[in-house]
Design a protein around this motif. Structure first.
Motif, PDB file in Angstrom:
ATOM      1  N   LEU A  57      38.743  31.948  45.092  1.00 40.58           N
ATOM      2  CA  LEU A  57      38.028  33.123  45.584  1.00 40.58           C
ATOM      3  C   LEU A  57      38.962  34.078  46.316  1.00 40.58           C
ATOM      4  N   VAL A  58      39.901  33.526  47.076  1.00 33.23           N
ATOM      5  CA  VAL A  58      40.879  34.373  47.773  1.00 33.23           C
ATOM      6  C   VAL A  58      41.761  35.091  46.759  1.00 33.23           C
ATOM      7  N   ALA A  59      42.157  34.403  45.697  1.00 28.89           N
ATOM      8  CA  ALA A  59      42.973  35.037  44.657  1.00 28.89           C
ATOM      9  C   ALA A  59      42.215  36.188  44.003  1.00 28.89           C
ATOM     10  N   ILE A  60      40.936  35.985  43.747  1.00 31.37           N
ATOM     11  CA  ILE A  60      40.115  37.059  43.173  1.00 31.37           C
ATOM     12  C   ILE A  60      40.019  38.230  44.148  1.00 31.37           C
ATOM     13  N   ALA A  61      39.792  37.919  45.420  1.00 36.29           N
ATOM     14  CA  ALA A  61      39.677  38.971  46.436  1.00 36.29           C
ATOM     15  C   ALA A  61      40.972  39.765  46.565  1.00 36.29           C
ATOM     16  N   ILE A 170      51.389  43.303  43.778  1.00 35.47           N
ATOM     17  CA  ILE A 170      50.488  43.475  42.632  1.00 35.47           C
ATOM     18  C   ILE A 170      51.081  42.832  41.385  1.00 35.47           C
ATOM     19  N   TYR A 171      52.360  43.063  41.144  1.00 32.84           N
ATOM     20  CA  TYR A 171      53.010  42.484  39.969  1.00 32.84           C
ATOM     21  C   TYR A 171      53.072  40.956  40.074  1.00 32.84           C
ATOM     22  N   ILE A 172      53.322  40.470  41.271  1.00 36.08           N
ATOM     23  CA  ILE A 172      53.385  39.016  41.477  1.00 36.08           C
ATOM     24  C   ILE A 172      52.026  38.385  41.186  1.00 36.08           C
ATOM     25  N   VAL A 173      50.948  39.003  41.679  1.00 37.15           N
ATOM     26  CA  VAL A 173      49.600  38.479  41.438  1.00 37.15           C
ATOM     27  C   VAL A 173      49.281  38.499  39.948  1.00 37.15           C
ATOM     28  N   ILE A 174      49.637  39.577  39.265  1.00 33.25           N
ATOM     29  CA  ILE A 174      49.371  39.675  37.822  1.00 33.25           C
ATOM     30  C   ILE A 174      50.126  38.588  37.066  1.00 33.25           C
ATOM     31  N   VAL A 175      51.412  38.423  37.368  1.00 37.99           N
ATOM     32  CA  VAL A 175      52.217  37.402  36.679  1.00 37.99           C
ATOM     33  C   VAL A 175      51.671  36.003  36.972  1.00 37.99           C
ATOM     34  N   CYS A 176      51.330  35.726  38.232  1.00 41.68           N
ATOM     35  CA  CYS A 176      50.788  34.406  38.578  1.00 41.68           C
ATOM     36  C   CYS A 176      49.445  34.172  37.893  1.00 41.68           C
ATOM     37  N   GLY A 177      48.629  35.208  37.792  1.00 36.25           N
ATOM     38  CA  GLY A 177      47.358  35.092  37.081  1.00 36.25           C
ATOM     39  C   GLY A 177      47.562  34.776  35.612  1.00 36.25           C
ATOM     40  N   LEU A 178      48.516  35.457  34.986  1.00 38.35           N
ATOM     41  CA  LEU A 178      48.823  35.189  33.569  1.00 38.35           C
ATOM     42  C   LEU A 178      49.373  33.778  33.385  1.00 38.35           C
ATOM     43  N   LEU A 179      50.220  33.333  34.322  1.00 39.38           N
ATOM     44  CA  LEU A 179      50.730  31.957  34.250  1.00 39.38           C
ATOM     45  C   LEU A 179      49.591  30.943  34.382  1.00 39.38           C
TER      46      LEU A 179
END
Length: 193
Positions: A57-61, A170-179
């Motif tokens: 939930l924190v990651a989504i937020a 923002i880029y880190i969150v996107i890359v971690c989400g894709l991983l």
């Protein structure tokens, strides 16, 4: 039976409202601090959400546009009580800052030059840093204890990218989400074979 369920639901909505109102009213330092306190309230105290789920939930937020405190209230409120929970959590989260900022804007000149207010805010900054460090440890410790090499590599890579290389979060969150998506798809594929 239906009446009893309605009463339990109303009680839960009331607890969500009071909790988010209290956390928002007495939290200084931004959204990351309130998300930490939400974890303590809803995971540790009420046991309404599991710790792993709170991390999700924190990651989504964090990955959603807007203030993280409000985003955190939205995802937690929705998880706990659907749309009514979301509305109640948003109201509880935005009401205290709205009132405080309204009062401060009326008395701005008196607050701007007050030595004691300036010193109090400086002290709060130190406290906020300690709270964020504590939350980071609390949320990162289970990942380290899991001893999953890929999770540790992602954790260290994200830390290095943010702190050393100063890559936009923002880029880190996107890359971690894709991983995370790739790892989930690979795990499902392996489980299907």
């Amino acid at each position: 039976m239906l009446e009893k369920d309605t009463q339990k639901f109303r009680l839960r909505l009331w607890k969500i409202f009071i909790s988010t109102l209290y956390l928002s009213a007495f939290t200084f330092g931004g959204g990351y601090v309130i998300v930490t306190l939400m974890k303590k309230k809803f995971v540790d105290e009420y046991h309404w959400i599991e710790e792993d789920e709170m991390l999700d939930l924190v990651a989504i937020a964090q990955s959603s546009p807007g203030a993280i405190a409000v985003n955190g209230a939205i995802v937690v409120g929705y998880k706990l009580a659907g749309i009514p929970g979301t509305l109640v959590a948003i109201l509880g989260t935005i009401l205290p800052p709205f009132v405080i900022i309204s009062v401060i804007s009326i008395c701005y000149n008196a607050f701007r030059s007050n030595f004691f207010v300036a010193q109090m805010l400086s002290g709060m900054q130190a406290g906020v840093g300690a709270v964020i460090a504590s939350v980071t440890y609390d949320m990162g410790a289970p990942i380290v204890k899991e001893k999953d090499p890929m999770s540790l590599v992602i954790l260290l890579g994200a830390f290095l990218a943010a702190c050393i290389l100063e890559i936009n979060v923002i880029y880190i969150v996107i890359v971690c989400g894709l991983l995370g998506v790739a790892r989930t798809l690979l795990a499902k594929r392996r489980a299907g074979k």
